[in-house]
Design a protein around this motif. Structure first.
Motif, PDB file in Angstrom:
ATOM      1  N   ASP A  30       1.006  -1.207   0.054  1.00  0.00           N
ATOM      2  CA  ASP A  30       0.002   0.090  -0.166  1.00  0.00           C
ATOM      3  C   ASP A  30       0.678   1.172  -0.018  1.00  0.00           C
ATOM      4  OD1 ASP A  30      -1.879   1.956   0.672  1.00  0.00           O
ATOM      5  OD2 ASP A  30      -3.162   0.358   1.266  1.00  0.00           O
ATOM      6  N   ASN A  31       0.619   2.237  -0.870  1.00  0.00           N
ATOM      7  CA  ASN A  31       1.204   3.373  -0.662  1.00  0.00           C
ATOM      8  C   ASN A  31       0.799   4.656   0.017  1.00  0.00           C
ATOM      9  OD1 ASN A  31      -0.860   4.474  -2.077  1.00  0.00           O
ATOM     10  ND2 ASN A  31       0.343   4.919  -4.100  1.00  0.00           N
ATOM     11  N   LEU A  32      -0.368   4.109   0.801  1.00  0.00           N
ATOM     12  CA  LEU A  32      -0.980   5.041   1.705  1.00  0.00           C
ATOM     13  C   LEU A  32      -1.511   6.359   0.985  1.00  0.00           C
ATOM     14  CD1 LEU A  32       1.403   4.427   4.941  1.00  0.00           C
ATOM     15  CD2 LEU A  32      -0.676   3.187   4.184  1.00  0.00           C
ATOM     16  N   ALA A  33      -1.739   6.122  -0.062  1.00  0.00           N
ATOM     17  CA  ALA A  33      -2.680   7.343  -0.839  1.00  0.00           C
ATOM     18  C   ALA A  33      -4.072   7.583  -0.409  1.00  0.00           C
ATOM     19  CB  ALA A  33      -2.533   7.367  -2.226  1.00  0.00           C
ATOM     20  N   THR A  34      -4.697   6.456  -0.291  1.00  0.00           N
ATOM     21  CA  THR A  34      -5.965   6.509   0.357  1.00  0.00           C
ATOM     22  C   THR A  34      -6.066   5.363   1.394  1.00  0.00           C
ATOM     23  OG1 THR A  34      -6.506   4.847  -1.087  1.00  0.00           O
ATOM     24  CG2 THR A  34      -7.035   6.965  -2.025  1.00  0.00           C
ATOM     25  N   GLY A  35      -5.359   4.425   1.715  1.00  0.00           N
ATOM     26  CA  GLY A  35      -5.205   3.768   2.834  1.00  0.00           C
ATOM     27  C   GLY A  35      -4.898   4.557   3.852  1.00  0.00           C
ATOM     28  N   ARG A  36      -4.773   3.840   5.232  1.00  0.00           N
ATOM     29  CA  ARG A  36      -4.463   4.544   6.231  1.00  0.00           C
ATOM     30  C   ARG A  36      -3.549   3.461   7.209  1.00  0.00           C
ATOM     31  NH1 ARG A  36     -10.060   6.200   8.435  1.00  0.00           N
ATOM     32  NH2 ARG A  36      -8.938   6.293  10.310  1.00  0.00           N
ATOM     33  N   ARG A  37      -2.471   4.066   7.594  1.00  0.00           N
ATOM     34  CA  ARG A  37      -1.647   3.335   8.423  1.00  0.00           C
ATOM     35  C   ARG A  37      -2.472   2.837   9.991  1.00  0.00           C
ATOM     36  NH1 ARG A  37       3.609   2.217   9.036  1.00  0.00           N
ATOM     37  NH2 ARG A  37       4.126   3.373   7.376  1.00  0.00           N
ATOM     38  N   VAL A  38      -3.334   3.598  10.345  1.00  0.00           N
ATOM     39  CA  VAL A  38      -4.004   3.424  11.487  1.00  0.00           C
ATOM     40  C   VAL A  38      -4.857   1.975  11.423  1.00  0.00           C
ATOM     41  CG1 VAL A  38      -6.117   4.684  11.064  1.00  0.00           C
ATOM     42  CG2 VAL A  38      -5.361   4.177  13.451  1.00  0.00           C
ATOM     43  N   ASN A  39      -5.297   1.778  10.094  1.00  0.00           N
ATOM     44  CA  ASN A  39      -6.127   0.556   9.878  1.00  0.00           C
ATOM     45  C   ASN A  39      -5.188  -0.754  10.018  1.00  0.00           C
ATOM     46  OD1 ASN A  39      -8.365   2.203   9.100  1.00  0.00           O
ATOM     47  ND2 ASN A  39      -7.836   2.014   7.187  1.00  0.00           N
ATOM     48  N   ILE A  40      -3.839  -0.578   9.767  1.00  0.00           N
ATOM     49  CA  ILE A  40      -2.968  -1.882   9.907  1.00  0.00           C
ATOM     50  C   ILE A  40      -1.936  -1.644  11.108  1.00  0.00           C
ATOM     51  CG2 ILE A  40      -3.049  -2.577   7.464  1.00  0.00           C
ATOM     52  CD1 ILE A  40      -0.321  -1.020   7.062  1.00  0.00           C
ATOM     53  N   GLU A  41      -2.184  -0.671  11.880  1.00  0.00           N
ATOM     54  CA  GLU A  41      -1.236  -0.517  12.980  1.00  0.00           C
ATOM     55  C   GLU A  41      -1.036  -1.717  13.784  1.00  0.00           C
ATOM     56  OE1 GLU A  41       1.791   1.793  14.221  1.00  0.00           O
ATOM     57  OE2 GLU A  41       0.316   2.870  12.915  1.00  0.00           O
ATOM     58  N   HIS A  42      -2.271  -2.208  14.100  1.00  0.00           N
ATOM     59  CA  HIS A  42      -2.106  -3.579  15.040  1.00  0.00           C
ATOM     60  C   HIS A  42      -1.537  -4.586  14.284  1.00  0.00           C
ATOM     61  CE1 HIS A  42      -5.820  -3.780  12.515  1.00  0.00           C
ATOM     62  NE2 HIS A  42      -5.684  -5.230  12.764  1.00  0.00           N
ATOM     63  N   LEU A  43      -1.456  -4.703  12.898  1.00  0.00           N
ATOM     64  CA  LEU A  43      -0.843  -5.808  12.353  1.00  0.00           C
ATOM     65  C   LEU A  43       0.502  -5.611  12.198  1.00  0.00           C
ATOM     66  CD1 LEU A  43      -3.622  -5.911   9.548  1.00  0.00           C
ATOM     67  CD2 LEU A  43      -3.194  -7.496  11.287  1.00  0.00           C
ATOM     68  N   LEU A  44       1.477  -4.452  12.340  1.00  0.00           N
ATOM     69  CA  LEU A  44       2.759  -4.198  11.903  1.00  0.00           C
ATOM     70  C   LEU A  44       3.764  -5.009  12.765  1.00  0.00           C
ATOM     71  CD1 LEU A  44       2.627  -0.545  11.503  1.00  0.00           C
ATOM     72  CD2 LEU A  44       2.281  -2.400   9.766  1.00  0.00           C
ATOM     73  N   ASP A  45       3.300  -5.532  13.916  1.00  0.00           N
ATOM     74  CA  ASP A  45       4.215  -6.632  14.697  1.00  0.00           C
ATOM     75  C   ASP A  45       3.706  -7.954  14.610  1.00  0.00           C
ATOM     76  OD1 ASP A  45       5.782  -4.464  15.402  1.00  0.00           O
ATOM     77  OD2 ASP A  45       4.589  -4.099  17.247  1.00  0.00           O
ATOM     78  N   HIS A  46       2.626  -8.361  13.905  1.00  0.00           N
ATOM     79  CA  HIS A  46       2.016  -9.446  13.546  1.00  0.00           C
ATOM     80  C   HIS A  46       3.225 -10.493  13.030  1.00  0.00           C
ATOM     81  CE1 HIS A  46      -0.406 -12.855  12.637  1.00  0.00           C
ATOM     82  NE2 HIS A  46      -1.445 -12.564  13.347  1.00  0.00           N
ATOM     83  N   PRO A  47       3.312 -11.545  13.561  1.00  0.00           N
ATOM     84  CA  PRO A  47       4.590 -12.561  13.056  1.00  0.00           C
ATOM     85  C   PRO A  47       3.949 -12.947  11.547  1.00  0.00           C
ATOM     86  CG  PRO A  47       3.233 -13.574  14.422  1.00  0.00           C
ATOM     87  CD  PRO A  47       2.657 -12.286  14.714  1.00  0.00           C
ATOM     88  N   ARG A  48       2.884 -12.981  11.143  1.00  0.00           N
ATOM     89  CA  ARG A  48       2.382 -13.563   9.728  1.00  0.00           C
ATOM     90  C   ARG A  48       2.278 -12.317   8.715  1.00  0.00           C
ATOM     91  NH1 ARG A  48      -0.008 -18.776   9.141  1.00  0.00           N
ATOM     92  NH2 ARG A  48       0.255 -19.768  11.086  1.00  0.00           N
ATOM     93  N   VAL A  49       2.493 -11.133   9.313  1.00  0.00           N
ATOM     94  CA  VAL A  49       2.039  -9.815   8.267  1.00  0.00           C
ATOM     95  C   VAL A  49       3.543  -9.031   8.007  1.00  0.00           C
ATOM     96  CG1 VAL A  49       0.905  -7.805   8.023  1.00  0.00           C
ATOM     97  CG2 VAL A  49      -0.216 -10.034   9.351  1.00  0.00           C
ATOM     98  N   THR A  50       3.805  -8.775   6.568  1.00  0.00           N
ATOM     99  CA  THR A  50       4.620  -7.811   6.241  1.00  0.00           C
ATOM    100  C   THR A  50       4.029  -6.849   5.415  1.00  0.00           C
ATOM    101  OG1 THR A  50       6.061  -9.912   6.041  1.00  0.00           O
ATOM    102  CG2 THR A  50       6.742  -8.013   5.019  1.00  0.00           C
ATOM    103  N   PHE A  51       4.474  -5.452   5.759  1.00  0.00           N
ATOM    104  CA  PHE A  51       3.891  -4.332   5.160  1.00  0.00           C
ATOM    105  C   PHE A  51       4.949  -3.817   4.540  1.00  0.00           C
ATOM    106  CE2 PHE A  51       3.338   0.313   5.524  1.00  0.00           C
ATOM    107  CZ  PHE A  51       2.476   0.334   4.805  1.00  0.00           C
ATOM    108  N   ILE A  52       4.747  -3.522   3.162  1.00  0.00           N
ATOM    109  CA  ILE A  52       5.675  -2.787   1.996  1.00  0.00           C
ATOM    110  C   ILE A  52       4.731  -1.705   1.841  1.00  0.00           C
ATOM    111  CG2 ILE A  52       6.701  -3.142   0.028  1.00  0.00           C
ATOM    112  CD1 ILE A  52       6.690  -6.139   0.200  1.00  0.00           C
ATOM    113  N   GLU A  53       5.427  -0.534   1.877  1.00  0.00           N
ATOM    114  CA  GLU A  53       4.939   0.716   1.594  1.00  0.00           C
ATOM    115  C   GLU A  53       5.349   1.152   0.236  1.00  0.00           C
ATOM    116  OE1 GLU A  53       4.530   5.566   2.914  1.00  0.00           O
ATOM    117  OE2 GLU A  53       5.162   4.323   4.276  1.00  0.00           O
ATOM    118  N   GLY A  54       4.566   0.796  -1.027  1.00  0.00           N
ATOM    119  CA  GLY A  54       5.086   0.950  -2.133  1.00  0.00           C
ATOM    120  C   GLY A  54       3.784   1.094  -3.015  1.00  0.00           C
ATOM    121  N   SER A  55       3.859   1.326  -4.273  1.00  0.00           N
ATOM    122  CA  SER A  55       3.028   1.491  -5.309  1.00  0.00           C
ATOM    123  C   SER A  55       2.743   0.262  -6.025  1.00  0.00           C
ATOM    124  CB  SER A  55       3.218   2.791  -6.301  1.00  0.00           C
ATOM    125  OG  SER A  55       2.093   2.855  -7.306  1.00  0.00           O
TER     126      SER A  55
END
Length: 119
Positions: A30-55
């Protein structure tokens, strides 16, 4: 299984990631153009989730991320009609070129399934 969720910081994408991450590895792009970091904040430390800020228009990023994925849930878009009227080229780049880039990278990386919403 390993899934990619484009637009995973949006409302629908983040809820999809919540569900998938219960049993699968998930990569959010997600490039966070329309998405919001707050929606995934609780997932950023989840062992199964990787976040890539990109387009999704960054074909190199997609080609680096998609190999080994079992499926892609394509939720990334600029859904705003007023924004598309104000800046139609940016909306086209994200919605059309971005979607084509996701499909090309998925095909080239051997991803067996892409799920996209029907407009």
């Amino acid at each position: 299984m390993r899934y990619i969720v484009t637009g995973g910081a949006g409302f629908i994408g983040s809820n999809l990631v919540d569900t998938l991450a219960q049993h699968h590895d998930v990569v959010i792009i997600d490039n966070l153009a329309t998405g919001r970091r707050v929606n995934i904040e609780h997932l950023l430390d989840h062992p199964r989730v990787t976040f890539i800020e990109g387009s999704i228009t960054d074909l190199d990023l997609l080609m680096d991320t998609f190999p080994g994925a079992d499926g892609i849930f394509h939720q990334a878009a600029i859904p705003s009609v007023p924004r598309s009227v104000k800046d139609p080229l940016a909306s086209n780049e994200a919605n059309v070129t971005g979607t084509v880039s996701v499909l090309v990278a998925a095909k080239d990386c051997g991803v067996p399934a892409v799920v996209a919403p029907h407009a």
